[in-house]
Design an enzyme around this catalytic site. Structure first.
Site, PDB file in Angstrom:
ATOM      1  N   HIS A 184       0.844  -1.202   0.000  1.00 42.79           N
ATOM      2  CA  HIS A 184       0.000   0.000   0.000  1.00 42.79           C
ATOM      3  C   HIS A 184       0.879   1.252   0.000  1.00 42.79           C
ATOM      4  O   HIS A 184       1.849   1.321   0.735  1.00 42.79           O
ATOM      5  CB  HIS A 184      -0.885   0.026   1.245  1.00 42.79           C
TER       6      HIS A 184
ATOM      7  N   PRO B 157      -3.529  -0.092  19.028  1.00 40.12           N
ATOM      8  CA  PRO B 157      -3.331  -0.514  17.637  1.00 40.12           C
ATOM      9  C   PRO B 157      -3.511   0.582  16.581  1.00 40.12           C
ATOM     10  O   PRO B 157      -3.288   0.327  15.401  1.00 40.12           O
ATOM     11  CB  PRO B 157      -4.395  -1.610  17.443  1.00 40.12           C
TER      12      PRO B 157
ATOM     13  N   TYR C 219       4.556   6.031  10.152  1.00 43.59           N
ATOM     14  CA  TYR C 219       3.711   4.905   9.718  1.00 43.59           C
ATOM     15  C   TYR C 219       4.521   3.879   8.932  1.00 43.59           C
ATOM     16  O   TYR C 219       4.338   2.674   9.101  1.00 43.59           O
ATOM     17  CB  TYR C 219       2.535   5.428   8.893  1.00 43.59           C
TER      18      TYR C 219
ATOM     19  N   TYR D 252      -8.894   5.380   8.427  1.00 45.55           N
ATOM     20  CA  TYR D 252      -9.018   5.603   9.870  1.00 45.55           C
ATOM     21  C   TYR D 252      -9.992   6.777  10.039  1.00 45.55           C
ATOM     22  O   TYR D 252      -9.723   7.856   9.521  1.00 45.55           O
ATOM     23  CB  TYR D 252      -7.687   6.020  10.489  1.00 45.55           C
TER      24      TYR D 252
ATOM     25  N   LYS E   6       1.460  -0.565  15.003  1.00 44.67           N
ATOM     26  CA  LYS E   6       2.885  -0.620  15.358  1.00 44.67           C
ATOM     27  C   LYS E   6       3.327  -1.825  16.176  1.00 44.67           C
ATOM     28  O   LYS E   6       4.521  -2.126  16.238  1.00 44.67           O
ATOM     29  CB  LYS E   6       3.261   0.654  16.138  1.00 44.67           C
TER      30      LYS E   6
HETATM   31  P1  RFL Z   1       2.603 -12.438  21.186  1.00 47.38           P
HETATM   32  O1  RFL Z   1       2.120 -12.497  19.791  1.00 47.38           O
HETATM   33  O2  RFL Z   1       1.618 -12.066  22.252  1.00 47.38           O
HETATM   34  O3  RFL Z   1       3.255 -13.858  21.518  1.00 47.38           O
HETATM   35  C1  RFL Z   1       3.616 -14.215  22.836  1.00 47.38           C
HETATM   36  C2  RFL Z   1       3.607 -15.727  22.948  1.00 47.38           C
HETATM   37  O4  RFL Z   1       4.037 -16.076  24.263  1.00 47.38           O
HETATM   38  C3  RFL Z   1       3.219 -17.115  24.767  1.00 47.38           C
HETATM   39  N1  RFL Z   1       3.227 -17.061  26.241  1.00 47.38           N
HETATM   40  C4  RFL Z   1       3.851 -17.983  27.011  1.00 47.38           C
HETATM   41  N2  RFL Z   1       4.563 -19.070  26.698  1.00 47.38           N
HETATM   42  C5  RFL Z   1       5.056 -19.789  27.725  1.00 47.38           C
HETATM   43  N3  RFL Z   1       4.878 -19.479  29.054  1.00 47.38           N
HETATM   44  C6  RFL Z   1       4.174 -18.394  29.388  1.00 47.38           C
HETATM   45  N4  RFL Z   1       4.004 -18.081  30.689  1.00 47.38           N
HETATM   46  C7  RFL Z   1       3.623 -17.584  28.355  1.00 47.38           C
HETATM   47  N5  RFL Z   1       2.886 -16.461  28.342  1.00 47.38           N
HETATM   48  C8  RFL Z   1       2.649 -16.165  27.058  1.00 47.38           C
HETATM   49  C9  RFL Z   1       1.843 -16.830  24.170  1.00 47.38           C
HETATM   50  O5  RFL Z   1       1.035 -18.002  24.127  1.00 47.38           O
HETATM   51  C10 RFL Z   1       2.213 -16.310  22.778  1.00 47.38           C
HETATM   52  O6  RFL Z   1       2.216 -17.342  21.820  1.00 47.38           O
HETATM   53  O7  RFL Z   1       3.825 -11.420  21.350  1.00 47.38           O
HETATM   54  P2  RFL Z   1       4.983 -10.979  20.288  1.00 47.38           P
HETATM   55  O8  RFL Z   1       5.585 -12.180  19.647  1.00 47.38           O
HETATM   56  O9  RFL Z   1       5.842 -10.022  21.009  1.00 47.38           O
HETATM   57  O10 RFL Z   1       4.177 -10.237  19.111  1.00 47.38           O
HETATM   58  C11 RFL Z   1       3.523  -9.010  19.335  1.00 47.38           C
HETATM   59  C12 RFL Z   1       2.313  -8.880  18.422  1.00 47.38           C
HETATM   60  O11 RFL Z   1       1.517 -10.047  18.543  1.00 47.38           O
HETATM   61  C13 RFL Z   1       1.458  -7.638  18.741  1.00 47.38           C
HETATM   62  O12 RFL Z   1       2.281  -6.538  19.032  1.00 47.38           O
HETATM   63  C14 RFL Z   1       0.524  -7.228  17.561  1.00 47.38           C
HETATM   64  O13 RFL Z   1      -0.427  -8.227  17.308  1.00 47.38           O
HETATM   65  C15 RFL Z   1      -0.184  -5.899  17.852  1.00 47.38           C
HETATM   66  N6  RFL Z   1      -1.144  -5.517  16.809  1.00 47.38           N
HETATM   67  C16 RFL Z   1      -0.731  -4.920  15.631  1.00 47.38           C
HETATM   68  N7  RFL Z   1       0.585  -4.716  15.394  1.00 47.38           N
HETATM   69  C17 RFL Z   1       1.009  -4.190  14.203  1.00 47.38           C
HETATM   70  O14 RFL Z   1       2.213  -4.019  14.029  1.00 47.38           O
HETATM   71  N8  RFL Z   1       0.139  -3.857  13.183  1.00 47.38           N
HETATM   72  C18 RFL Z   1      -1.203  -4.023  13.343  1.00 47.38           C
HETATM   73  O15 RFL Z   1      -1.946  -3.773  12.393  1.00 47.38           O
HETATM   74  C19 RFL Z   1      -1.684  -4.540  14.616  1.00 47.38           C
HETATM   75  N9  RFL Z   1      -2.993  -4.733  14.816  1.00 47.38           N
HETATM   76  C20 RFL Z   1      -2.519  -5.736  16.995  1.00 47.38           C
HETATM   77  C21 RFL Z   1      -3.419  -5.315  15.982  1.00 47.38           C
HETATM   78  C22 RFL Z   1      -2.998  -6.352  18.161  1.00 47.38           C
HETATM   79  C23 RFL Z   1      -4.355  -6.549  18.317  1.00 47.38           C
HETATM   80  N10 RFL Z   1      -4.765  -7.223  19.509  1.00 47.38           N
HETATM   81  C24 RFL Z   1      -5.716  -8.253  19.541  1.00 47.38           C
HETATM   82  C25 RFL Z   1      -4.023  -7.057  20.736  1.00 47.38           C
HETATM   83  C26 RFL Z   1      -4.776  -5.494  16.130  1.00 47.38           C
HETATM   84  C27 RFL Z   1      -5.265  -6.072  17.310  1.00 47.38           C
HETATM   85  C28 RFL Z   1      -6.756  -6.205  17.452  1.00 47.38           C
HETATM   86  C1  PHB Z   2      -5.634  -4.652  10.988  1.00 43.89           C
HETATM   87  O1  PHB Z   2      -5.802  -4.831   9.764  1.00 43.89           O
HETATM   88  O2  PHB Z   2      -5.900  -5.526  11.819  1.00 43.89           O
HETATM   89  C2  PHB Z   2      -5.157  -3.328  11.461  1.00 43.89           C
HETATM   90  C3  PHB Z   2      -4.744  -2.384  10.529  1.00 43.89           C
HETATM   91  C4  PHB Z   2      -4.299  -1.143  10.962  1.00 43.89           C
HETATM   92  C5  PHB Z   2      -4.262  -0.867  12.317  1.00 43.89           C
HETATM   93  C6  PHB Z   2      -4.639  -1.815  13.248  1.00 43.89           C
HETATM   94  C7  PHB Z   2      -5.102  -3.061  12.814  1.00 43.89           C
HETATM   95  O3  PHB Z   2      -3.834   0.356  12.729  1.00 43.89           O
END
Ligand code: RFL
Ligand code: PHB
Length: 394
Positions: free
Chosen positions: A76, A296, A388, A204, A300
């Protein structure tokens, strides 16, 4: 009886941080074991991020896991910010020369798990009672249980990649740990649907009824979010109610192109800003959500996790290959400088684009003035675009 294992780096957590770290180390001949409390199916079905900075794209390619992403991901060049029906495009490519990539975190995780297992990595899923021990010793250990047996892994370093609810951060003594937190008084209700996206790029939107985001995973799969109350439950939101609310918030012109349908995933996530300092204690290093959370709104979280892991892998490789631990010494400081800049951007985007119950008339005027400033100032647009597409690694 305790069963013993040994490795160079024991990685707690097999989210994107832990998996990518293991891959980058393996590519340089450094051995790791990964422990996760969840099952493989549970990890591979979590729906989360969707937007990758180009630096993250390059890191995945360099790690050797970029093939499917480069085929199926969608680059994008910009995104839209809408405010009470007015819309402005941030021309990412024109302002920075860089794009972002739409490719789901779920797919990245699947690609990484597939490759790690194919290369023979010991990933222990469904591990319980994972516990880092003696982390200031030269050879720390991590204990865990699996299928009724107790294991102990001896290693050089422990990488705490276990997310916000993990055990690693809790191992730091209170005397050296500082935490900083802001909890936002609302959540995001997210919906995934097998329909083409409403627009080619992300939108957004700040509307008087609350924030809305139009995103996507592919040309045929859309991801939408609306700001909701923290008291709301998923069952309060029928698909019908969701589409109605989203249509109002994105406005009639955009909604005219909205293809609705039965959602196949619906969840509510709270919004939080959180940082823990430092990111190192002895031979235990934190990376990703274990050390910091961003709301979110700036897309980031995952990208910050990838940036940490790029720095940590580089530092560990320098230590193993060249007996140079200077990058390990500066890891926490280098990461945190960037982390706080990304926290600022995510907080700024969140504050500008959501409805806050306790905002005064003045606060609301400030939100509108932020938007007008962006529309009228190329410098302001460039700053948003630079953040971004991703700030430099250091
Ligand atoms: P994770 O993905 O949470 O993985 C951590 C892993 O550790 C395990 N764990 C354990 N294992 C053993 N013993 C324990 N005591 C443990 N406790 C936990 C868990 O089971 C898991 O498998 O962390 P990691 O790897 O640092 O990754 C981070 C990302 O997942 C997170 O920052 C993003 O998903 C955030 N996020 C977004 N980030 C972006 O860069 N772009 C986006 O568009 C974006 N959209 C989002 C998001 C997060 C969202 N939610 C649900 C929080 C949208 C949403 C809705
Ligand atoms: C997503 O597609 O899940 C998404 C995209 C942009 C954001 C957060 C989540 O800022």
């Amino acid at each position: 009886m305790t069963l013993k294992k040994s490795t160079q780096v024991c990685i707690i957590g097999s989210g994107p941080s832990g998996l990518l770290l293991s891959q980058l180390l393996h590519n340089e001949g450094i051995d790791s074991i990964i422990l996760d409390r969840q099952s493989r199916e549970g990890i591979e079905s979590r729906i989360r991020a969707g937007v990758l900075e180009w630096g993250s794209v390059e890191a995945l390619q360099q790690a050797g896991v970029g093939e499917r992403m480069m085929k199926e991901g969608i680059p994008h060049s910009g995104f839209d910010i809408a405010f009470d029906g007015d819309r402005h495009r941030i021309d990412l490519e024109g302002l920075t020369g860089k794009q972002v990539m739409i490719y789901g975190q779920t797919e990245i995780t699947k690609d990484l798990i597939g490759k790690r297992l194919a290369e023979g990595c010991d990933i222990v899923f469904s591990a319980t009672k994972v516990q880092p021990l003696n982390v200031t010793d030269k050879r720390p250990t991590v204990t865990y249980e699996k299928d009724g047996e107790v294991f102990e892994i001896e290693c050089d370093y422990i990488a705490g990649c276990d997310g916000y609810h993990g055990v690693s951060r809790k191992t730091f003594p209170a005397s050296i740990q500082k935490t900083f937190e802001r909890i936002y008084p609302f959540g995001w209700l997210g919906v995934m649907v097998e329909k083409p996206p409403v627009a080619h790029e992300l939108i957004y939107a700040n509307h008087s009824r609350g924030f809305a985001l139009c995103s996507m995973r592919s040309e045929t799969r859309s991801r939408y979010y609306v700001q909701c109350s923290l008291n709301d439950k998923v069952v309060d939101w029928s698909d019908e109610r969701f589409w109605e609310e989203l249509s109002i918030r994105i406005g009639p012109e955009t909604a005219a192109n909205l293809q609705t349908g039965d959602s196949f995933e619906k969840s509510i996530a709270p919004l939080r800003s959180f940082v823990t300092e430092p990111m190192r204690y002895g031979n235990l290093f934190l990376a990703g959500d274990a050390a910091h959370i961003v709301p979110p709104t700036g897309a980031k979280g995952l990208n910050l996790a990838v940036a940490d892991v790029r720095l940590l892998s580089r530092a560990l490789i320098e230590d193993y290959k060249n007996n140079n631990d200077s990058h390990l010494e500066t890891y926490s400081k280098t990461c945190l400088k960037r982390v706080w800049k990304v926290e600022r951007f995510s907080w700024f985007m969140s504050t500008m684009l959501h409805q806050f119950n306790d905002f005064s008339g003045f606060d609301k005027k400030m939100q509108r003035a932020e938007f007008d400033n962006i529309v009228d100032s190329e410098a302001a647009q460039r700053n948003i675009a630079e953040n971004y597409v991703g700030l430099p690694l250091e």
